[in-house]
Design an enzyme around this catalytic site. Structure first.
Site, PDB file in Angstrom:
ATOM      1  N   GLY A  75     -13.769  14.236   3.243  1.00  0.00           N
ATOM      2  CA  GLY A  75     -13.167  12.985   2.802  1.00  0.00           C
ATOM      3  C   GLY A  75     -11.815  12.774   3.441  1.00  0.00           C
ATOM      4  O   GLY A  75     -11.712  12.253   4.545  1.00  0.00           O
ATOM      5  N   MET A  92     -18.743  19.661   6.100  1.00  0.00           N
ATOM      6  CA  MET A  92     -19.437  20.668   5.303  1.00  0.00           C
ATOM      7  C   MET A  92     -20.939  20.411   5.279  1.00  0.00           C
ATOM      8  O   MET A  92     -21.737  21.289   5.569  1.00  0.00           O
ATOM      9  CB  MET A  92     -18.876  20.685   3.880  1.00  0.00           C
ATOM     10  CG  MET A  92     -17.426  21.135   3.770  1.00  0.00           C
ATOM     11  SD  MET A  92     -17.180  22.914   4.090  1.00  0.00           S
ATOM     12  CE  MET A  92     -16.834  22.908   5.843  1.00  0.00           C
ATOM     13  N   THR A 137     -23.027  15.000   0.172  1.00  0.00           N
ATOM     14  CA  THR A 137     -22.145  13.879   0.454  1.00  0.00           C
ATOM     15  C   THR A 137     -20.764  14.203  -0.117  1.00  0.00           C
ATOM     16  O   THR A 137     -20.619  15.110  -0.933  1.00  0.00           O
ATOM     17  CB  THR A 137     -22.680  12.589  -0.199  1.00  0.00           C
ATOM     18  OG1 THR A 137     -22.826  12.817  -1.610  1.00  0.00           O
ATOM     19  CG2 THR A 137     -24.011  12.181   0.390  1.00  0.00           C
ATOM     20  N   HIS A 159     -17.167  14.066  -4.211  1.00  0.00           N
ATOM     21  CA  HIS A 159     -15.966  14.492  -4.945  1.00  0.00           C
ATOM     22  C   HIS A 159     -14.867  13.435  -4.889  1.00  0.00           C
ATOM     23  O   HIS A 159     -13.967  13.426  -5.722  1.00  0.00           O
ATOM     24  CB  HIS A 159     -15.439  15.803  -4.360  1.00  0.00           C
ATOM     25  CG  HIS A 159     -14.940  15.675  -2.955  1.00  0.00           C
ATOM     26  ND1 HIS A 159     -15.784  15.750  -1.864  1.00  0.00           N
ATOM     27  CD2 HIS A 159     -13.705  15.447  -2.455  1.00  0.00           C
ATOM     28  CE1 HIS A 159     -15.070  15.576  -0.763  1.00  0.00           C
ATOM     29  NE2 HIS A 159     -13.808  15.391  -1.094  1.00  0.00           N
ATOM     30  N   TYR A 197     -17.857   8.284  -0.518  1.00  0.00           N
ATOM     31  CA  TYR A 197     -19.231   7.926  -0.886  1.00  0.00           C
ATOM     32  C   TYR A 197     -19.447   6.427  -0.724  1.00  0.00           C
ATOM     33  O   TYR A 197     -18.785   5.617  -1.367  1.00  0.00           O
ATOM     34  CB  TYR A 197     -19.500   8.349  -2.338  1.00  0.00           C
ATOM     35  CG  TYR A 197     -20.954   8.379  -2.726  1.00  0.00           C
ATOM     36  CD1 TYR A 197     -21.690   9.565  -2.644  1.00  0.00           C
ATOM     37  CD2 TYR A 197     -21.603   7.241  -3.181  1.00  0.00           C
ATOM     38  CE1 TYR A 197     -23.026   9.603  -3.012  1.00  0.00           C
ATOM     39  CE2 TYR A 197     -22.937   7.257  -3.548  1.00  0.00           C
ATOM     40  CZ  TYR A 197     -23.638   8.446  -3.462  1.00  0.00           C
ATOM     41  OH  TYR A 197     -24.971   8.487  -3.828  1.00  0.00           O
ATOM     42  N   CYS A 249     -19.154  35.419   8.515  1.00  0.00           N
ATOM     43  CA  CYS A 249     -19.969  36.611   8.279  1.00  0.00           C
ATOM     44  C   CYS A 249     -19.763  37.057   6.833  1.00  0.00           C
ATOM     45  O   CYS A 249     -18.691  37.544   6.490  1.00  0.00           O
ATOM     46  CB  CYS A 249     -19.546  37.707   9.258  1.00  0.00           C
ATOM     47  SG  CYS A 249     -20.581  39.147   9.261  1.00  0.00           S
TER      48      CYS A 249
END
Length: 557
Positions: free
Chosen positions: A54, A178, A265, A268, A274, A411
């Site tokens: 965002g 993300m 999406t 948040h 959104y 990792c």
């Protein structure tokens, strides 16, 4: 703010090689990682200082960015720079083992911890949203969440499909910094993926960086691909241009049944993250400035529709999971009482790893040379004999993951392994096996560093979901242990009022001093996760604490 101090068309890339721009590697490292966060190959909107999530920023304004850079270039080895919501506010004398930078981002007194209050302060130039790794300068591109998403899908496949996702497909939304990890993680886990994304630029970014395989303009086109691939037993992914709030309910109405449903999406942030149903991208961009309350109202109503469709899939027997964007909470606030019918990914699939301090350990090569990462990959393999799951991950990562900015690796390892790897990397630097030092950090999404009742700490065994002492203790301990920079944030992942979390980064520069700090930090940091889960009563964590002889007087007695 007039003339928008957050907009500047300039290209920022981290320096490469072994030549210092600051006075020491402990100050060069945060300098390079700050710049790396704004590399156009890394950041989602670098001209506005937005890294991901965002409006997750690396610095408050471009003037603040310049001041941070100038401060890091002159900072002494016994000085610490303080950064308040992306603004450098002080340099103080400390000592060589203290962090060189301490960062606090987006923190608000709980009663005022709302998007409304934050946005008011943000507009006045008094705060910025740091997300998790944006404002803490350890974002490594979409790779940063790939393995966690992969581990989630693999475990879901084990629980629901006997460990085999061949011929299965996952429906999701969001291809941002993300969410862009989802298609590749699904493919690595053996499944196909249909990811809905409203921004064509985001789909193109994931195509360019090889996180998604194909692009579709219509649902019919995307479903033709999914049906063809699953029938052939291929694992491939497609980014579908459209609005998840419109398409997910439509898919349910059509009788389309995926094998798994989730969403990533940027729910948040209902203003900036959104797209409301029925809105064009142009209308959304314009009204975010001219009428943000109308945007929020429309977005929240759309999220309710989206979650209602996800619950419908869940009720139809399709494994459905929340991937930590707080969309269920918004739907519930909008009057959908059954919004939490399906679980979050942490309690459903990841918590046993957190109980052993296992989480998203990551490192970046300050040299800029991919060979340094490949050499460290080999060292990880050497030091973890018999861990075939981890070795398979390293093989897939090398084959499938494109580096963004400075070469880096994610990792998932835990207590007992992190400090060994850090010491080994430091020794490689000392011996000249690597061309420059490496920085070692992690996501704030880790076992002991976050309180987030709708995500990482959802449904804790003892009901301690909202207790946020733990990330505060984690930040304090990492500071005392000698991390190179430590951060304490609010609102990452799930938005204002719903999370507090801490980050740490430490430099392996090949010196004996670094080795001492690495051993302390990379033991203590994951140990706080074991401690936190042992305190909540998880047997796996209690056994891990005993195995590693942790001194937990109020927990183990």
């Amino acid at each position: 703010m007039m003339n928008n101090p957050r907009h500047n068309i300039r290209e920022v890339r981290a320096p490469r090689g072994d030549k210092l721009n600051a006075r020491y590697w402990t100050t060069e490292a945060p300098l390079r990682m700050l710049m790396n966060n704004l590399d156009p190959d890394v950041a989602e909107n670098p001209n506005e200082l937005v890294v991901y999530g965002g409006i997750g920023r690396a610095a408050r304004t471009w003037n603040d960015f310049d001041r941070i850079v100038a401060s890091l270039k002159t900072l002494g080895e016994d000085e610490t720079l303080l950064v308040q919501s992306g603004k450098p506010v002080g340099v103080f004398r400390t000592h060589a083992d203290a962090p060189r930078v301490l960062i606090a981002n987006s923190n608000l007194v709980p009663h005022w911890a709302t998007w409304e209050k934050f946005n008011e302060l943000d507009k006045k130039g008094l705060m910025m949203y740091g997300q998790m790794t944006a404002g803490s300068w350890i974002y490594i591109g979409t790779q940063g969440i790939v393995q966690g998403t992969y581990e989630t899908f693999v475990e879901a496949g084990r629980q629901h499909y006997g460990g085999n996702l061949k011929g299965k497909w996952i429906l999701t939304g969001g291809l941002g910094g993300m969410g862009g990890a989802q298609p590749l993680a699904a493919v690595m886990a053996g499944a196909c993926c249909l990811a809905i994304e409203c921004n064509p630029d985001s789909i193109d970014f994931r195509l360019r960086t090889r996180y998604v395989d194909e692009k579709a303009e219509t649902l019919d086109e995307a479903m033709e691909m999914i049906e063809r691939w699953t029938k052939a037993g291929e694992a491939k992914s497609v980014g579908l241009l459209g609005n998840a709030a419109e398409i997910v309910p439509e898919m349910f109405r059509r009788g389309i049944r995926p094998d798994m449903v989730t969403d990533q999406t940027s729910a948040h942030d209902p203003i900036n993250g959104y797209l409301p149903k029925g809105w064009t991208m142009a209308e959304w961009r314009e009204k975010r400035v001219s009428d943000p309350k109308a945007v929020e109202k429309a977005a929240r109503a759309s999220m309710r529709d989206h979650v209602e469709a996800m619950v419908a899939f869940w009720n139809a027997g399709v494994p459905t999971l929340d991937y930590g964007n707080n969309i269920r909470q918004v739907a519930k606030d909008e009057g959908f009482e059954n919004a939490f019918a399906f679980p979050g990914f942490v309690p459903a699939y990841i918590r046993p790893l957190f109980c052993r301090g296992i989480g998203p350990f990551r490192w970046a090569a300050l040299s800029g040379d991919p060979e340094d990462i490949y050499k460290t990959d080999a060292k990880v393999r050497e030091l973890t004999p018999g861990n075939t799951h981890l070795h398979n991950w390293l093989d897939m990562a090398r084959e499938r993951i494109s580096f963004q900015g400075l070469p880096a690796r994610i990792c998932w390892v835990g207590l007992g392994d992190r400090h060994r790897l850090g010491l080994a990397f430091n020794e490689m630097v000392a011996k000249g096996e690597l061309k420059a030092p490496v920085v070692i950090g992690r996501d704030h999404l880790d076992s002991g560093s976050v309180a987030s009742p709708n995500r990482e700490t959802e449904a804790m065994k003892d009901g301690s979901d909202a207790v946020s002492d733990w990330p505060l203790l984690n930040a304090l301990l990492n500071t005392a242990s000698g991390a190179t920079w430590v951060s304490l944030h609010h609102g990452g992942g799930v938005g204002m009022g719903f999370s507090q979390h801490a980050g740490m980064v430490i430099v392996a520069d090949g010196t004996p001093d670094a080795a001492r700090r690495l051993e302390r930090v990379l033991w203590n940091d994951p140990a706080t996760g074991v401690m936190r889960h042992a305190d909540a009563g998880y047997d796996i964590a209690i056994d891990c604490a005993k195995e590693h002889q942790l001194n937990l007087p109020g927990i183990l007695g």
